[in-house]
Motif scaffolding. Structure first.
Motif, short mmCIF file in Angstrom:
data_model
loop_
_atom_site.label_atom_id
_atom_site.label_comp_id
_atom_site.label_asym_id
_atom_site.label_seq_id
_atom_site.Cartn_x
_atom_site.Cartn_y
_atom_site.Cartn_z
N GLU A 244 57.96 41.37 50.67
CA GLU A 244 58.41 41.13 52.05
C GLU A 244 57.47 41.80 53.05
O GLU A 244 57.21 41.26 54.13
CB GLU A 244 59.84 41.67 52.24
CG GLU A 244 60.89 40.78 51.62
CD GLU A 244 62.28 41.41 51.65
OE1 GLU A 244 63.24 40.70 51.92
OE2 GLU A 244 62.40 42.63 51.37
N ASP B 109 53.54 51.86 62.95
CA ASP B 109 54.84 51.54 63.53
C ASP B 109 55.50 50.36 62.83
O ASP B 109 56.69 50.38 62.55
CB ASP B 109 54.68 51.18 65.02
CG ASP B 109 54.07 52.32 65.81
OD1 ASP B 109 54.28 53.48 65.41
OD2 ASP B 109 53.38 52.06 66.80
N TYR B 110 54.70 49.31 62.57
CA TYR B 110 55.28 48.14 61.91
C TYR B 110 55.73 48.50 60.50
O TYR B 110 56.75 48.03 60.01
CB TYR B 110 54.27 46.98 61.84
CG TYR B 110 53.72 46.54 63.16
CD1 TYR B 110 54.40 46.80 64.35
CD2 TYR B 110 52.51 45.85 63.24
CE1 TYR B 110 53.89 46.39 65.56
CE2 TYR B 110 52.00 45.44 64.45
CZ TYR B 110 52.68 45.72 65.61
OH TYR B 110 52.17 45.31 66.81
N ASN C 136 56.78 51.38 59.56
CA ASN C 136 58.01 52.16 59.69
C ASN C 136 59.22 51.24 59.84
O ASN C 136 60.27 51.49 59.27
CB ASN C 136 57.93 53.12 60.88
CG ASN C 136 57.11 54.36 60.55
OD1 ASN C 136 56.90 54.66 59.37
ND2 ASN C 136 56.65 55.05 61.56
N VAL C 137 59.03 50.18 60.63
CA VAL C 137 60.11 49.19 60.76
C VAL C 137 60.45 48.63 59.39
O VAL C 137 61.62 48.54 58.99
CB VAL C 137 59.69 48.05 61.72
CG1 VAL C 137 60.74 46.95 61.72
CG2 VAL C 137 59.49 48.58 63.13
N LYS D 6 59.99 50.01 56.54
CA LYS D 6 60.62 51.03 55.70
C LYS D 6 62.10 51.18 56.04
O LYS D 6 62.94 51.26 55.14
CB LYS D 6 59.92 52.39 55.91
CG LYS D 6 58.60 52.51 55.16
CD LYS D 6 58.04 53.91 55.37
CE LYS D 6 56.56 53.96 55.07
NZ LYS D 6 55.92 55.11 55.74
N VAL D 7 62.40 51.22 57.34
CA VAL D 7 63.80 51.38 57.75
C VAL D 7 64.63 50.19 57.24
O VAL D 7 65.75 50.35 56.81
CB VAL D 7 63.91 51.52 59.28
CG1 VAL D 7 65.36 51.41 59.73
CG2 VAL D 7 63.33 52.86 59.73
N LEU D 8 64.03 49.00 57.28
CA LEU D 8 64.75 47.81 56.82
C LEU D 8 64.67 47.65 55.30
O LEU D 8 65.20 46.70 54.74
CB LEU D 8 64.20 46.55 57.50
CG LEU D 8 64.44 46.47 59.01
CD1 LEU D 8 63.73 45.26 59.60
CD2 LEU D 8 65.93 46.38 59.31
N ARG D 9 64.01 48.58 54.65
CA ARG D 9 63.84 48.56 53.18
C ARG D 9 63.25 47.25 52.68
O ARG D 9 63.78 46.61 51.76
CB ARG D 9 65.19 48.82 52.48
CG ARG D 9 65.71 50.23 52.66
CD ARG D 9 66.34 50.76 51.36
NE ARG D 9 66.82 52.13 51.54
CZ ARG D 9 68.10 52.45 51.75
NH1 ARG D 9 69.04 51.52 51.77
NH2 ARG D 9 68.44 53.71 51.90
N PHE D 10 62.13 46.85 53.26
CA PHE D 10 61.43 45.66 52.78
C PHE D 10 60.85 45.91 51.40
O PHE D 10 60.36 47.02 51.12
CB PHE D 10 60.28 45.30 53.74
CG PHE D 10 60.71 44.48 54.92
CD1 PHE D 10 62.02 44.06 55.07
CD2 PHE D 10 59.77 44.10 55.88
CE1 PHE D 10 62.40 43.30 56.16
CE2 PHE D 10 60.15 43.34 56.97
CZ PHE D 10 61.47 42.95 57.11
N SER D 11 60.89 44.90 50.55
CA SER D 11 60.20 44.98 49.26
C SER D 11 58.71 44.82 49.52
O SER D 11 58.31 44.34 50.59
CB SER D 11 60.70 43.87 48.34
OG SER D 11 60.25 42.62 48.83
N GLN E 164 56.01 39.39 55.72
CA GLN E 164 56.58 39.53 57.06
C GLN E 164 55.71 40.36 57.99
O GLN E 164 55.78 40.22 59.20
CB GLN E 164 57.95 40.20 56.97
CG GLN E 164 58.89 39.47 56.04
CD GLN E 164 60.10 38.92 56.77
OE1 GLN E 164 60.00 38.51 57.90
NE2 GLN E 164 61.24 38.92 56.11
N ILE E 165 54.93 41.28 57.45
CA ILE E 165 54.19 42.20 58.33
C ILE E 165 52.68 42.08 58.13
O ILE E 165 51.94 41.82 59.08
CB ILE E 165 54.61 43.66 58.08
CG1 ILE E 165 56.12 43.79 58.02
CG2 ILE E 165 53.93 44.59 59.08
CD1 ILE E 165 56.80 44.41 59.17
#
Lengths: 271, 264
Positions: A181, A167-168, A170-171, A173-178, A185-186
């Motif tokens: 990041e 789930d994290y 996916n978040v 991916k939706v925010l297009r993290f590099s 961040q995760i």
């Protein structure tokens, strides 16, 4: 004062008396084995069994007679320095490697067999090889601790990365993290409690290993000191050494636990 | 603005099964979604409605067909198609405020510190969570978490808001409360919304159109129902509204007569 607290003080005290009894019993049977009183005098000073006035090991821990004769404080400092040097190196190498192994299946397949094979090897088995490479007591001890500490750190970091829920990601991916990041961040926040568990394990083992390593390398350090006291027939000092090593290990674990809790988000507000 | 806003063309999703023929989850899905339209997709479990949503979000790729958003092919996930996940997916180490801030910061890096704070606070307020903005997700209720999830998704100004059974894990009272929230927000900030649901009342209450999916495998769109109800809608008054009753009955008959599924 509540009964719980009384129990926490009284019960260990009863066990302490029991241990002293056993100890005295052994001292009666084994020739030259230091009695609790001998050991107490050796530790804190006073008049020993032979009627001589003694300065205790713990009452003058800071003395420096010469390079090879220093108080117990300096022995402990030397050991702690080595443990921390090796431990910090292991974190610097182990956390990135663990992240890599956790994030990449390829890296996992490539490295896992070696991690599994080297992990169960006693770090002391590496010691002669390291001594041969470095020809230096300090570097040998530090690198032994490095090898000791690195496996739990790698394994637990990788475990932490694997525990990151889909789930994290996916978040992310939706925010297009590099990729960076994602890590910062995760992955790191999720892994931190695992990494600290690994570090706590590592530090515990490192403290176990340093005593044995220093007995082999000699020079300075609490392990060497204990062995040296054996050679000097100061058996009571061995017992003092054991107790001191135990207390320090205990405090290291408490400190590490506090630091781990501080960084563990799950301890901060789980409903 | 042209009518063609989001368009699904001949979508098919196959899952390879080793040693067997591919499992065709969804096939032949054609759908045009207008700007600011709220549609819900309803169907029995296993009808591929989540798969369909995942393809629109880009978290999953379709095997055949094309998805176009404003005439551009959708490839991979992106913030213009924000997702509200069923299990909220808030980062548990970040506060309510920080969870939204993280998204806004990433999607709108050009905002100044002041604008960033203003924007985050606006969306915290939109879901009435000002009092809880410094709480961690673990310290607030499931309904509140889902509100944060909605606020986070809306804060990045998506073109489409995708909701995968957003209230499915909540009790019915909390669910009703959140539906009200969503409708109120929609009154103020127009969005294009796609909601996956298995709740008939929810579908009718929220949507302009209800997409009814046939059962899988090879699920596809069975019927499309227009819900001609004025907004704002009031759930209590609607209970006796002939249009509401007609819509409910249409979905009921689709799900339990035409495409009944007894092994659920």
């Amino acid at each position: 004062m509540n009964t719980e607290l009384v129990k926490k003080i009284v019960l260990p005290f009863l066990v302490f008396l029991f241990i002293i009894q056993i100890w005295s019993g052994i001292a009666n049977v084994v020739e030259d084995f230091p009695t609790p009183t001998d050991t107490y005098v050796a530790a804190f000073g006073g008049v020993n069994a032979d009627g001589d006035e003694m300065v205790g090991v713990l009452s003058d821990p800071f003395y420096v007679n010469n390079q090879d004769d220093k108080g117990i404080f300096w022995q402990i400092v030397a050991s702690l320095e080595r443990v921390f040097a090796g431990f910090v190196l292991a974190i610097l190498v182990g956390v990135p490697v663990g992240l890599f192994v956790g994030m990449s299946k390829t890296a996992q397949y490539a490295l896992n067999p070696f991690i599994q094979i080297f992990k169960p090897v006693s770090p002391l088995a590496w010691l002669p090889l390291l001594l041969f490479i470095f020809q230096d007591i300090n570097l040998t001890a530090i690198s032994t601790i490095f090898i000791t500490s690195i496996w739990p750190i790698i394994i637990n970091t990788a475990l932490g990365v694997k525990s990151v829920s889909e789930d994290y990601m996916n978040v992310a991916k939706v925010l297009r993290f590099s990729p960076l990041e994602k890590i910062i961040q995760i992955i790191l926040p999720v892994s931190v409690p695992y990494i600290f568990t690994g570090m706590r394990l590592s530090l515990g083992i490192a403290w176990l290993v340093i005593v044995a390593a220093e007995m082999l390398t000699g020079g300075i350090g609490i392990g060497f000191w204990i062995w040296d006291e054996y050679n000097n027939l100061n058996y009571h000092n061995i017992i003092i050494g054991i107790i001191v090593v135990g207390l320090i290990g205990f405090f290291l674990d408490i400190i590490m636990g506090k630091i781990a809790d501080y960084f563990d988000y799950t301890k901060k507000g789980r409903a | 603005m042209s009518e063609k806003f989001l368009s699904l063309q001949n979508i098919e999703k196959r899952f390879p099964i080793p040693g067997k023929e591919d499992y065709i989850a969804v096939t032949d899905v054609n759908l045009e979604i207008k700007k600011n339209e709220i549609i819900s997709i309803i169907g029995h479990s296993g009808c591929g409605k989540s798969t369909l949503l995942n393809m629109i979000s880009g978290l999953d790729a379709q095997t055949e067909g094309a998805i176009l958003l404003e005439n551009k092919h959708v490839q991979g996930p992106g913030p213009e198609r924000a997702v509200v996940f069923q299990n909220h997916s808030l980062l548990p180490w970040l506060s309510v405020y920080q969870n939204i801030e993280m998204a806004v910061k990433k999607v709108m890096p050009e905002l100044s510190a002041f604008e960033l704070r203003e924007r985050v606070e606006k969306f915290v307020s939109m879901v009435n969570l000002d009092h809880a903005k410094d709480k961690l997700p673990g310290e607030i209720s499931g309904g509140m978490k889902q509100r944060v999830g909605i606020a986070r998704a809306l804060s990045i100004q998506p073109k489409v808001l995708l909701m995968d059974e957003p209230f499915g894990a909540l009790d019915s009272l909390t669910r009703a409360n959140l539906q009200e929230h969503l409708m109120r927000i929609q009154q103020n900030v127009k969005n294009t919304v796609i909601v996956i649901t298995h709740d008939i009342d929810e579908a009718v209450l929220l949507s302009d159109r209800v997409i009814m999916m046939t059962n899988g495998p090879e699920a596809t769109i069975g019927e499309i129902l227009e819900v001609n109800l004025e907004r704002p809608r009031n759930r209590v008054e609607l209970q006796h509204d002939p249009e509401y009753i007609r819509c409910r009955e249409a979905i009921l008959s689709f799900l339990y007569e035409k495409f009944a599924k007894d092994d659920e």
